[in-house]
Scaffold this motif. Structure first.
Motif, PDB file in Angstrom:
ATOM      1  N   TRP A 190     -19.230  17.827  71.044  1.00  0.00           N
ATOM      2  CA  TRP A 190     -19.657  16.738  70.161  1.00  0.00           C
ATOM      3  C   TRP A 190     -18.580  16.368  69.164  1.00  0.00           C
ATOM      4  O   TRP A 190     -17.544  17.024  69.105  1.00  0.00           O
ATOM      5  N   HIS A 232     -12.671  26.492  65.067  1.00  0.00           N
ATOM      6  CA  HIS A 232     -12.019  25.369  65.765  1.00  0.00           C
ATOM      7  C   HIS A 232     -11.024  25.877  66.813  1.00  0.00           C
ATOM      8  O   HIS A 232     -10.542  27.000  66.735  1.00  0.00           O
ATOM      9  N   HIS A 258     -13.922  14.754  64.011  1.00  0.00           N
ATOM     10  CA  HIS A 258     -13.517  16.052  64.578  1.00  0.00           C
ATOM     11  C   HIS A 258     -14.126  16.238  65.965  1.00  0.00           C
ATOM     12  O   HIS A 258     -15.293  15.917  66.181  1.00  0.00           O
ATOM     13  N   HIS A 260     -17.929  14.661  65.048  1.00  0.00           N
ATOM     14  CA  HIS A 260     -18.591  14.313  63.780  1.00  0.00           C
ATOM     15  C   HIS A 260     -17.564  14.235  62.670  1.00  0.00           C
ATOM     16  O   HIS A 260     -16.471  14.779  62.777  1.00  0.00           O
ATOM     17  N   HIS A 262     -15.705  28.034  59.744  1.00  0.00           N
ATOM     18  CA  HIS A 262     -16.654  27.788  58.658  1.00  0.00           C
ATOM     19  C   HIS A 262     -18.083  27.983  59.099  1.00  0.00           C
ATOM     20  O   HIS A 262     -18.386  28.039  60.293  1.00  0.00           O
ATOM     21  N   HIS A 311     -15.473  18.659  68.152  1.00  0.00           N
ATOM     22  CA  HIS A 311     -16.015  20.011  68.037  1.00  0.00           C
ATOM     23  C   HIS A 311     -16.093  20.684  69.410  1.00  0.00           C
ATOM     24  O   HIS A 311     -16.762  20.183  70.304  1.00  0.00           O
ATOM     25  N   HIS A 345     -15.740  15.167  59.275  1.00  0.00           N
ATOM     26  CA  HIS A 345     -15.417  16.506  58.756  1.00  0.00           C
ATOM     27  C   HIS A 345     -14.667  16.366  57.440  1.00  0.00           C
ATOM     28  O   HIS A 345     -13.764  17.136  57.139  1.00  0.00           O
ATOM     29  N   HIS A 390     -18.561  28.959  62.901  1.00  0.00           N
ATOM     30  CA  HIS A 390     -17.869  28.123  63.893  1.00  0.00           C
ATOM     31  C   HIS A 390     -16.360  28.248  63.732  1.00  0.00           C
ATOM     32  O   HIS A 390     -15.856  28.310  62.619  1.00  0.00           O
ATOM     33  N   HIS A 408     -21.518  26.356  59.798  1.00  0.00           N
ATOM     34  CA  HIS A 408     -21.842  24.991  60.212  1.00  0.00           C
ATOM     35  C   HIS A 408     -23.107  24.440  59.552  1.00  0.00           C
ATOM     36  O   HIS A 408     -23.561  23.348  59.888  1.00  0.00           O
TER      37      HIS A 408
HETATM   38 CU1  C2O Z   1     -18.486  20.897  64.133  1.00  0.00          CU
HETATM   39 CU2  C2O Z   1     -15.520  22.297  61.811  1.00  0.00          CU
HETATM   40  O1  C2O Z   1     -16.997  21.568  62.928  1.00  0.00           O
END
Ligand code: C2O
Ligand code: CU
Ligand code: CU
Length: 491
Positions: free
Chosen positions: A156, A421, A118, A158, A473, A120, A160, A419, A475
């Protein structure tokens, strides 16, 4: 439990949340020195600096090739731990890109299990997001494409994967991204990668005596987020770095699973915060301590012209005006003949004024933890608006190009970094009070303390997709995995 190599306990970590906000308002803080914590860890390893990956050009498209893989990593003592990484055994390269470029990222999954990757912080098409719906099967390659819309910033990436994000990030599937843009390139800011401009992924891990760090969360870990006793910067325990310039820019990322850090320097010196999650602040802000929840970034510039060694440290508050060091992340060691950097510009960026009147809709997100006795038995308990994440349920449908106010209320007894998206939002207020100057910038994650609320001004201006959702969500990765997440589409 006492297999720790540093002997630290997690006892005080949670108090770190208390530093939020108060740091900027309480006047000068007293920085205690008497901690076994900071003194206990020897600065014995040169800071690992991830390779810089600027991709390759194919026509007008910048292309990156990433490979998620299993690896073996030595963290200390000549012993190796099974880990996961991207183009390496633990963590990944720093991707560098520029605003307005078209990019493609070929992500090959060489693991023997599914993963996702993902991006971010980015506005991007839902199918390119790399969330739980964009699964990459073992042995296959996923090649999302998108235009870099973001301003100069530190982002960044990562894994998911639904229900396994915590385990994957703990193992090392994460990396940083530097976005450049025209206006920021014209500014006199330290930008020599690996010299006076350093990416710093802050994490903590819990090691066994054999040098491994298995992900085996206890019920307590599932509830609080897995918190280690050993701090690492870019996967380096007890990191040091020789600086050669009077000013150094640190691009800080809280890449931990569940720790909320209060970051400052060992001698309590002030430093300048220059950027929030999504880009530069309008002007630098002088601070002594900044609070960072998992997922949040902060760019800071520290003045080392006094020539003294100083350590980037996570502090805990021991009274209203006093903090004590808990985790030593990175010792900066200025060279005797350091060159003098240009001063940090007084103006950094132009941020549009907040205009809450433009909002046509308000949504409320109540964060709650219920039935905690059930934790570990099916992982219930973490809710947003009384619901848990369901891959088949779209919780919200949002009209493109509208402005909304999202009110996030934390009804639980611990802090949650919320967080969203596909957007960079602004904090409108916290419990009715305007944000402190140091967080009055572009954000994609907002830390909401227990019993508190925050309102954010948010809009989705670029992409629609009737079917494929984005996520919002907590984090803290264990909370996210336990269902403190929801889905929205933009139409
Ligand atoms: Cu860093 Cu939904 O994430
Ligand atoms: Cu994200
Ligand atoms: Cu949470």
């Amino acid at each position: 439990m006492s297999n720790s190599i540093t002997g630290l306990t997690r006892r005080k970590l949670l108090l770190g949340t208390a530093a939020l906000g108060a740091a900027a308002t309480a006047g000068v803080l007293v920085f205690g020195q008497s901690s076994k914590a900071a003194g206990h860890i020897q600065s014995s390893n040169p800071l690992k600096i991830p390779p810089l990956d600027a991709g390759r050009m194919q026509g007008n498209t910048r292309i990156y090739d990433l490979d998620i893989q299993h690896g073996q990593t030595e963290f200390f003592g000549g012993m190796k731990a099974p880990t996961m990484g991207i183009n390496g055994s633990y963590l990944g390269p720093v991707l560098r890109m520029r605003q307005d470029e078209d990019i493609r990222i070929n992500v090959t999954n060489s693991l023997d299990e599914t993963a996702t990757l993902h991006w971010h912080g980015f506005n991007l098409p839902a199918i390119a997001d790399g969330g739980p719906h964009q699964i990459i099967n073992p042995g296959s390659t996923w090649s999302p494409e998108f235009k870099v819309l973001e301003k100069a910033s530190t982002m960044w990436y990562h894994s998911h994967l639904m229900g396994k994000t915590a385990e994957h990030v703990w193992a090392g599937i994460a990396g940083m991204i530097i976005v450049d843009d025209e206006p920021s390139s014209a500014l006199d800011l330290p930008n020599n990668y690996g010299v006076d401009d350093l990416p710093i992924a802050l994490q903590d891990r819990r090691f066994l005596r054999d040098g491994t760090m298995p992900y085996a969360p206890t019920m307590h870990d599932n509830m609080m987020g897995k918190i280690g006793d050993t701090p690492m910067a870019n996967g380096t325990i007890g990191a040091w770095f020789d600086t050669t310039t009077s000013l150094v820019r640190l691009r800080l990322l809280n890449a931990s699973n569940g720790s909320i850090y209060s970051i400052g320097f060992s001698d309590g010196r002030f430093f300048k915060k220059i950027a929030t999650d999504g880009g530069l602040l309008a002007a630098p802000v002088d601070v002594q301590l900044i609070s960072m929840g998992p997922g949040e970034r902060a760019e800071i510039v520290v003045d080392l012209s006094d020539g003294k060694n100083v350590t980037l440290t996570h502090f805990v508050r021991i009274s209203q005006s006093e903090v004590s060091p808990e985790f030593a992340f990175l010792e900066l060691r200025p060279a005797a003949n350091s060159t003098t950097s240009k001063p940090v510009p007084a103006t950094l960026a132009t941020l549009p004024p907040l205009n809450p009147e433009a909002a046509t809709n308000t949504r409320r997100f109540d964060l709650d933890m219920r039935g905690m006795m059930g934790m570990g038995m099916g992982g219930g308990g973490f809710m947003i608006n009384g619901e848990q994440m369901d891959m088949k349920v779209i919780n919200h449908t949002i009209k493109k190009d509208t402005v909304e106010i999202w009110e996030i209320r934390n009804l639980s007894r611990m802090s949650h970094p919320f967080h969203v998206h596909n957007t960079q939002f602004r904090i409108l207020d916290r419990d009715g009070r305007p944000p402190e100057p140091h967080e009055d910038g572009l954000k994609d994650t907002v830390l909401v303390l227990p019993g508190r609320s925050a309102r954010i001004l948010i809009s989705f201006n670029h992409y629609t997709d009737e079917k494929v959702p984005y996520m919002y969500h907590c984090h803290i990765l264990e909370h996210e995995d336990a269902g403190m997440m929801g889905q929205f589409t933009v139409v």
